[in-house]
Motif scaffolding. Structure first.
Motif, PDB file in Angstrom:
ATOM      1  N   SER A 176       5.277   8.459  -0.653  1.00  0.00           N
ATOM      2  CA  SER A 176       5.753   7.810  -1.877  1.00  0.00           C
ATOM      3  C   SER A 176       5.035   8.331  -3.120  1.00  0.00           C
ATOM      4  N   VAL A 177       3.833   8.850  -2.944  1.00  0.00           N
ATOM      5  CA  VAL A 177       3.069   9.387  -4.077  1.00  0.00           C
ATOM      6  C   VAL A 177       3.250  10.897  -4.204  1.00  0.00           C
ATOM      7  N   LEU A 178       3.242  11.587  -3.055  1.00  0.00           N
ATOM      8  CA  LEU A 178       3.338  13.048  -3.082  1.00  0.00           C
ATOM      9  C   LEU A 178       4.762  13.532  -3.339  1.00  0.00           C
ATOM     10  N   ILE A 214       0.857  -1.191   0.000  1.00  0.00           N
ATOM     11  CA  ILE A 214       0.000   0.000   0.000  1.00  0.00           C
ATOM     12  C   ILE A 214       0.889   1.236   0.000  1.00  0.00           C
ATOM     13  N   PRO A 215       0.739   2.124  -0.969  1.00  0.00           N
ATOM     14  CA  PRO A 215       1.630   3.290  -1.049  1.00  0.00           C
ATOM     15  C   PRO A 215       1.404   4.260   0.105  1.00  0.00           C
ATOM     16  N   THR A 216       2.491   4.744   0.646  1.00  0.00           N
ATOM     17  CA  THR A 216       2.403   5.789   1.669  1.00  0.00           C
ATOM     18  C   THR A 216       2.116   7.125   0.976  1.00  0.00           C
ATOM     19  N   TYR A 261      -4.671   6.132   4.539  1.00  0.00           N
ATOM     20  CA  TYR A 261      -3.519   5.233   4.449  1.00  0.00           C
ATOM     21  C   TYR A 261      -3.510   4.231   5.602  1.00  0.00           C
ATOM     22  N   HIS A 262      -3.700   4.730   6.814  1.00  0.00           N
ATOM     23  CA  HIS A 262      -3.643   3.858   7.982  1.00  0.00           C
ATOM     24  C   HIS A 262      -4.749   2.800   7.925  1.00  0.00           C
ATOM     25  N   THR A 298      -6.519   7.929  -5.632  1.00  0.00           N
ATOM     26  CA  THR A 298      -6.624   7.047  -6.801  1.00  0.00           C
ATOM     27  C   THR A 298      -5.639   5.893  -6.694  1.00  0.00           C
ATOM     28  N   GLU A 299      -4.398   6.211  -6.325  1.00  0.00           N
ATOM     29  CA  GLU A 299      -3.384   5.175  -6.147  1.00  0.00           C
ATOM     30  C   GLU A 299      -3.771   4.216  -5.021  1.00  0.00           C
TER      31      GLU A 299
END
Length: 852
Positions: free
Chosen positions: A46-48, A41-43, A147-148, A67-68
């Motif tokens: 990692s995306v921003l 699962i992307p943090t 995320y959590h 979306t990710e």
């Protein structure tokens, strides 16, 4: 001296350490026990490309992360629910266990069908973030919360997902969010500057709080004028959440607030169980914040009265709302009375209470189900206890305004049933095609009562927002209580929106006319004038034979004569415009009329094209500027040139027919610019000014109108024998936060064209009072004796308002001024008084009245 130097050095080092800390907070700052995450699962980082709290996330970055997240997790479903005026997507992330998501449609369908909740079903919690775009810690917190929930393998999160359907609205105001984040990110320095005077902490007008049209979306849950609100409330009724958490920010020197608010300021229609459940949840918030040694408070400042807010609308819809207010960092970090407040600190508080809300909902799921069941089971009994069965509404002349009101009820899931036979009331007859019955006995019993009832007596007289919002008065729709529905004949099927059944002429005739009563008539007229179609307004009534029918055209009717048109495509333009705005065109076969004036009479006055300028910028109310812009631009398709007050000196006013001055202090208005405007006015311009915009013209002796002074208001209240504890009560009596007053229109005045009744409710939210002039013919609307209709006003203020002027219009040289003590287009839903603004644009030269 050395001690002082060392102290300064230590303070400088501490400041540098703090600033280094707030520039980057990794995930373990927000979640201390974070070792058990799903690595797939992307943090957010990692995306921003940066840690949450280090920068202010833009809306596109927010959407990209969700979306990710949805693409990588089978516990997250992302759905687009609409888009804003600036074409940003409104989205919801639904997060739950895989099993719950697979059965989501059925779970929600069961909730909607019966209003009851199976005890084993998951509860629904809606987390709504940052409806005020510059209160952005919530939107940034939504990344971490999502995320959590998606990545954590902990038993705690697994239990949450099994027992709850979590709906995250990451940005409730995308346009305002980006206005704010662009400002902050663009003015942030490499070395963070916590000085409150730094440019980063001062947003330009109108700031990011509001949406595209400068509306406060947190006041729009009930009137639903804005597209964001309509999209949201449709989904609210789809999910029907048990709990809605509403995340905001407040002043930098505060701490953290959560409901319950002031105990005595809860709307009496709200079930007592709501306060009990809110208190239960508050214990979870207190415990969570205590564990982090964070300051907070409740039961002060904020109330639960107006149902148009996100924290109160659920209270009358089978669930309950919780308001959270975090002290703002006003950027990346700022000095406050409680020390330096960092953005990441603000974000973490919102994360903490997001999870305290979810944990409270999980632990108290059965209580939430029991309350929801009780809420709907009691409705029939409550309705039976009332001494009436419902309401009848009627509007005979303006089908668009009536349809707009019915659509509003429909959006709130309130059923209105068309009458199939005429009903004889005590004061008027209610006719089919224009009358509808709204029974009390339906799921929205409480919402119906708050929409229709006129309340003027209150347990507590201090209000955080408006105290009166009776919507039939706002729409100027006749409504009446019906004691028994036994004698009413109405359809079994409720009203549903459908296109008007219009007959559009297919052949050219001598002339065409349309009535001015329709809400869309100003939009149609402006389109015709913009296409160089010659149009005239009838200043005297006439009747014409159309087929076998005699049609009466009252003053304000618009006439388009074939013989006066120069545009070769005039007929196509005319019929296209009529179809677009659902305006009924009447073909006239002759210039001679059955009764009244003929079409060649000088009583039919040419209507000139308009070009409107509105003053805006620093010192001008962005809310009232937004109200006006929304009515003219969005609802009537009339372009408005918005010019900041301090730029007016560089603008050629001769290019404009009208200047609009809404409420404001106009601090940057120079004497030379006042003289420039006055000269333009005397040479033939028209000014429409409301509230303090009107008072400015009075203070500058441009208009011959008097206003009650602040000292005059103060003198209404005795102060002898008052103790310090009476200070707040006295302030509440002097304040008029929002109530509805009765006024009487001079229906013979051109500014009243389109009105068939002299009774016109007006919304008043200030103690600015315009004295009734002694000069005849210049008062368009005057407050009635005992004018208060709905909402709170102290006896002293209400008496002072009564019998005074609401709208005045008179000549100034060759020009005209129209002055209103009120905002006639308040929050986009005062459809009843809005037409006067349109009349001020199109018919300002039709009247002539001296103020001397």
């Amino acid at each position: 001296m050395n001690k002082l130097i060392n102290l300064v050095k230590l303070m400088a080092i501490a400041s540098l350490l703090f600033l280094a800390k707030v520039q980057a907070e990794p995930i373990n700052y927000y979640f201390e026990n974070n070792e058990n995450y799903n690595k797939d699962i992307p943090t957010p980082e990692s995306v921003l490309g940066f840690n949450v709290g280090d920068r202010h996330v833009r809306h596109d970055q927010l959407i990209n992360y969700f979306t990710e997240l949805a693409a990588k997790s089978d516990q997250v479903v992302l759905s687009k629910i609409g888009q804003t005026n600036e074409y940003r997507s409104q989205v919801l992330a639904t997060i739950s266990s895989k099993q719950n998501l697979q059965n989501l449609d059925q779970i929600l369908a069961n909730r909607r069908a019966t209003g009851k909740q199976d005890k084993d079903a998951p509860a629904v919690v809606w987390l709504g973030y940052s409806i005020h775009g510059n209160e952005i810690s919530g939107s940034n917190a939504s990344l971490l919360v999502a995320y959590h929930l998606a990545a954590s393998n902990s038993k705690e999160v697994s239990d949450l997902l099994a027992n709850l359907i979590i709906v995250i609205e990451p940005s409730m105001n995308p346009d305002g969010m980006d206005r704010y984040s662009t400002w902050i990110n663009g003015n942030r320095t490499k070395t963070l500057n916590t000085d409150p005077e730094h440019r980063e902490h001062y947003e330009p007008w109108p700031n990011g709080r509001t949406n595209h049209y400068m509306f406060d979306l947190n006041r729009d849950w009930l009137p639903l004028t804005q597209i964001e609100s309509r999209n949201r409330v449709a989904q609210f009724h789809y999910y029907k959440p048990n709990v809605l958490a509403d995340f905001h920010e407040m002043g930098k020197d505060s701490s953290y607030f959560f409901q319950p608010g002031v105990p005595d300021r809860t709307n009496p229609l709200t079930p007592a169980k709501v306060t009990e459940l809110t208190n239960t949840f508050a214990n979870y918030h207190r415990s969570a914040l205590d564990s982090q040694n964070r300051l907070y408070y409740s039961e002060e400042n904020f109330d639960d009265f107006y149902y148009g807010k996100g924290s109160t609308y659920p209270d009358i819809n089978g669930g309950f709302g919780i308001l959270f207010e975090q002290s703002s960092s006003e950027g990346s970090a700022i000095e406050t009375s409680n020390g330096v407040r960092s953005f990441s600190y603000s974000v973490k508080n919102q994360v903490i209470t997001s999870f305290s809300t979810l944990n409270a909902a999980k632990d108290n799921k059965q209580k939430l189900h029991a309350y929801r069941n009780e809420f709907y089971q009691k409705i029939d009994d409550l309705a039976d206890d009332d001494d009436f069965d419902g309401y009848i509404i009627q509007e005979q002349f303006d089908k668009t305004r009536l349809s707009n009101f019915l659509m509003l009820l429909n959006r709130h899931e309130i059923s209105a049933y068309p009458l199939t036979q005429a009903y004889q009331g005590d004061y008027e007859d209610y006719l089919p095609q224009s009358s509808y019955f709204i029974p009390l006995k339906q799921n929205q019993y409480r919402l119906i009562k708050t929409i229709f009832e006129q309340v003027t007596k209150f347990k507590d007289e201090t209000f955080y927002d408006v105290s009166g919002w009776t919507l039939p008065l706002a729409y100027n729709i006749h409504s009446v209580r019906i004691e028994t529905s036994k004698s009413i004949r109405f359809s079994k099927s409720p009203w549903q929106p459908k296109a008007k059944n219009l007959s559009i002429p297919t052949q050219q005739s001598y002339a065409y006319a349309f009535h001015w009563q329709d809400f869309n008539a100003p939009a149609a007229l402006n389109q015709l004038l913009s296409a160089n179609i010659n149009a005239k307004v009838a200043t005297k009534e006439f009747t014409a034979k159309i087929g076998e029918k005699i049609e009466t055209f009252s003053t304000g009717s618009i006439v388009i004569n074939k013989g006066e048109q120069e545009n070769p495509d005039w007929f196509k333009v005319l019929t296209d415009v009529a179809a677009k705005y659902s305006i009924e065109l009447h073909a006239l076969s002759t210039g001679h009329n059955q009764n009244g004036v003929d079409l060649g009479s000088p009583s039919l006055r040419v209507v000139q094209p308009i070009k409107v300028l509105m003053l805006a910028g620093v010192g001008v109310s962005p809310y009232e500027a937004g109200d006006m812009l929304y009515y003219l631009d969005n609802m009537q398709d009339i372009p408005v040139t918005v010019v900041e007050v301090d730029r007016i000196g560089n603008v050629d006013l001769n290019n404009y027919s009208h200047i609009i001055m809404v409420d404001g202090q106009y601090r940057t208005m120079t004497d030379s610019n006042i003289k420039k405007i006055e000269s333009w006015l005397k040479n033939g311009g028209t000014i429409y000014a409301q509230k303090r915009g009107a008072r400015l013209l009075s203070d500058k002796n441009i208009v011959n109108t008097e206003f009650v002074s602040k000292k005059g208001i103060d003198r209404l209240f005795g102060v002898r024998n008052l103790s310090y504890q009476d200070k707040q009560e006295l302030a509440a009596k002097k304040r008029l936060s929002g109530a509805i007053f009765a006024s009487k229109l001079d229906t013979s005045h051109p500014l009243s064209y389109g009105y068939t009744d002299s009774d016109l409710p007006l919304f008043k939210n200030s103690t600015l009072i315009m004295e009734q002039p002694s000069t005849p013919f210049i008062t368009v609307s005057q407050f009635k004796p005992e004018a208060l209709l709905s909402g709170y006003a102290s006896m002293q203020i209400a008496d002072r308002v009564s019998d005074n002027a609401a709208i005045i219009a008179h000549n100034v040289g060759k020009g005209r001024v129209i002055l209103s003590s009120e905002n006639l287009v308040f929050r986009g839903y005062w459809h009843g008084s809005a037409k006067i603004v349109a009349n001020a644009l199109f018919f300002s030269k039709v009247f002539s009245a001296s103020s001397e």
